[in-house]
Design a protein around this motif. Sequence first.
Motif, PDB file in Angstrom:
ATOM      1  N   GLY A 105      -6.761  -1.406   1.737  1.00 48.87           N
ATOM      2  CA  GLY A 105      -8.074  -0.496   1.211  1.00 48.87           C
ATOM      3  C   GLY A 105      -9.010  -1.461   1.619  1.00 48.87           C
ATOM      4  O   GLY A 105      -8.712  -2.625   2.228  1.00 48.87           O
ATOM      5  N   TYR A 106     -10.211  -1.178   1.258  1.00 52.18           N
ATOM      6  CA  TYR A 106     -11.448  -1.723   1.592  1.00 52.18           C
ATOM      7  C   TYR A 106     -11.316  -3.256   0.876  1.00 52.18           C
ATOM      8  O   TYR A 106     -11.458  -4.374   1.982  1.00 52.18           O
ATOM      9  CB  TYR A 106     -12.625  -1.087   1.085  1.00 52.18           C
ATOM     10  N   HIS A 107     -11.162  -3.560  -0.127  1.00 56.54           N
ATOM     11  CA  HIS A 107     -10.800  -4.909  -0.677  1.00 56.54           C
ATOM     12  C   HIS A 107      -9.401  -4.818  -1.552  1.00 56.54           C
ATOM     13  O   HIS A 107      -9.475  -5.704  -2.752  1.00 56.54           O
ATOM     14  CB  HIS A 107     -11.995  -5.236  -1.849  1.00 56.54           C
ATOM     15  N   SER A 108      -8.389  -4.214  -1.188  1.00 61.08           N
ATOM     16  CA  SER A 108      -7.010  -4.039  -1.836  1.00 61.08           C
ATOM     17  C   SER A 108      -5.987  -3.952  -1.128  1.00 61.08           C
ATOM     18  O   SER A 108      -6.155  -3.198   0.283  1.00 61.08           O
ATOM     19  CB  SER A 108      -7.402  -3.024  -3.137  1.00 61.08           C
ATOM     20  N   VAL A 109      -4.993  -4.114  -1.564  1.00 60.93           N
ATOM     21  CA  VAL A 109      -3.608  -3.883  -0.913  1.00 60.93           C
ATOM     22  C   VAL A 109      -2.831  -3.278  -1.811  1.00 60.93           C
ATOM     23  O   VAL A 109      -2.850  -4.081  -3.026  1.00 60.93           O
ATOM     24  CB  VAL A 109      -2.988  -5.105  -0.543  1.00 60.93           C
ATOM     25  N   VAL A 110      -2.163  -2.243  -1.752  1.00 63.36           N
ATOM     26  CA  VAL A 110      -1.150  -1.667  -2.718  1.00 63.36           C
ATOM     27  C   VAL A 110       0.164  -1.628  -2.160  1.00 63.36           C
ATOM     28  O   VAL A 110       0.379  -1.413  -0.999  1.00 63.36           O
ATOM     29  CB  VAL A 110      -1.604  -0.088  -2.957  1.00 63.36           C
ATOM     30  N   LEU A 111       1.272  -2.374  -2.986  1.00 57.55           N
ATOM     31  CA  LEU A 111       2.607  -2.268  -2.469  1.00 57.55           C
ATOM     32  C   LEU A 111       3.394  -1.665  -3.221  1.00 57.55           C
ATOM     33  O   LEU A 111       3.501  -1.563  -4.496  1.00 57.55           O
ATOM     34  CB  LEU A 111       3.021  -3.958  -2.317  1.00 57.55           C
ATOM     35  N   ALA A 112       4.132  -0.641  -2.696  1.00 61.05           N
ATOM     36  CA  ALA A 112       5.179   0.040  -3.265  1.00 61.05           C
ATOM     37  C   ALA A 112       6.713   0.049  -2.575  1.00 61.05           C
ATOM     38  O   ALA A 112       6.596   0.108  -1.674  1.00 61.05           O
ATOM     39  CB  ALA A 112       4.889   1.377  -3.439  1.00 61.05           C
ATOM     40  N   GLY A 145       1.521  -7.868 -13.746  1.00 59.98           N
ATOM     41  CA  GLY A 145       0.657  -7.013 -12.681  1.00 59.98           C
ATOM     42  C   GLY A 145       1.559  -6.049 -11.959  1.00 59.98           C
ATOM     43  O   GLY A 145       1.145  -4.873 -11.435  1.00 59.98           O
ATOM     44  N   TRP A 146       2.791  -5.983 -12.014  1.00 61.78           N
ATOM     45  CA  TRP A 146       3.835  -5.154 -11.250  1.00 61.78           C
ATOM     46  C   TRP A 146       4.115  -4.127 -12.392  1.00 61.78           C
ATOM     47  O   TRP A 146       4.439  -4.329 -13.556  1.00 61.78           O
ATOM     48  CB  TRP A 146       5.062  -5.844 -10.912  1.00 61.78           C
ATOM     49  N   SER A 147       4.402  -3.035 -11.845  1.00 60.14           N
ATOM     50  CA  SER A 147       4.872  -1.846 -12.765  1.00 60.14           C
ATOM     51  C   SER A 147       5.809  -0.859 -12.005  1.00 60.14           C
ATOM     52  O   SER A 147       6.147  -1.021 -10.591  1.00 60.14           O
ATOM     53  CB  SER A 147       3.813  -0.969 -13.244  1.00 60.14           C
ATOM     54  N   LEU A 148       6.566  -0.050 -12.624  1.00 60.36           N
ATOM     55  CA  LEU A 148       7.488   0.962 -12.250  1.00 60.36           C
ATOM     56  C   LEU A 148       6.704   2.182 -11.903  1.00 60.36           C
ATOM     57  O   LEU A 148       6.345   2.746 -13.044  1.00 60.36           O
ATOM     58  CB  LEU A 148       8.690   0.893 -13.117  1.00 60.36           C
ATOM     59  N   THR A 149       6.340   2.913 -10.968  1.00 59.26           N
ATOM     60  CA  THR A 149       5.706   4.151 -10.806  1.00 59.26           C
ATOM     61  C   THR A 149       6.197   4.921  -9.788  1.00 59.26           C
ATOM     62  O   THR A 149       6.636   4.506  -8.732  1.00 59.26           O
ATOM     63  CB  THR A 149       4.117   3.596 -10.229  1.00 59.26           C
ATOM     64  N   ASP A 150       6.744   5.975 -10.206  1.00 55.33           N
ATOM     65  CA  ASP A 150       7.541   7.049  -9.356  1.00 55.33           C
ATOM     66  C   ASP A 150       8.534   6.392  -8.546  1.00 55.33           C
ATOM     67  O   ASP A 150       8.942   6.553  -7.466  1.00 55.33           O
ATOM     68  CB  ASP A 150       6.707   7.768  -8.203  1.00 55.33           C
TER      69      ASP A 150
END
Length: 101
Positions: free
Chosen positions: A63-70, A20-25
């Motif tokens: 977000g409404y039903h989400s959490v983004v961690l970077a 589920g984890w990735s390397l983005t930017d």
Amino acid sequence: MATRPLSQQETEARLRDLPGWSLTDRRLTRTFRLDSHFAAAALVVHIAGIQEELNHHSDLTLGYHSVVLAVHTHDAGGAVTAKDFALARRVEEIAPAHGAN
């Protein structure tokens, strides 16, 4: 003393252990889906507590039903380090209790 950036190979190897984890930017990232906005907000608060404990902070987006961690490590020039993976593993440990997937 600055934290050592991980090589591309080290990063890829560690990512295999974190579905589920990735390397983005140049950041270690994951989006969690939850059943409600309240559950998402509770997860953000729990993650914030872990970040304080580790003294390592990420960008969190509620977000409404989400959490983004970077996350990346500022004192390593914005690279990914072992500190980022330690934070990711801790978040993975607590996310299921919030109903995150």
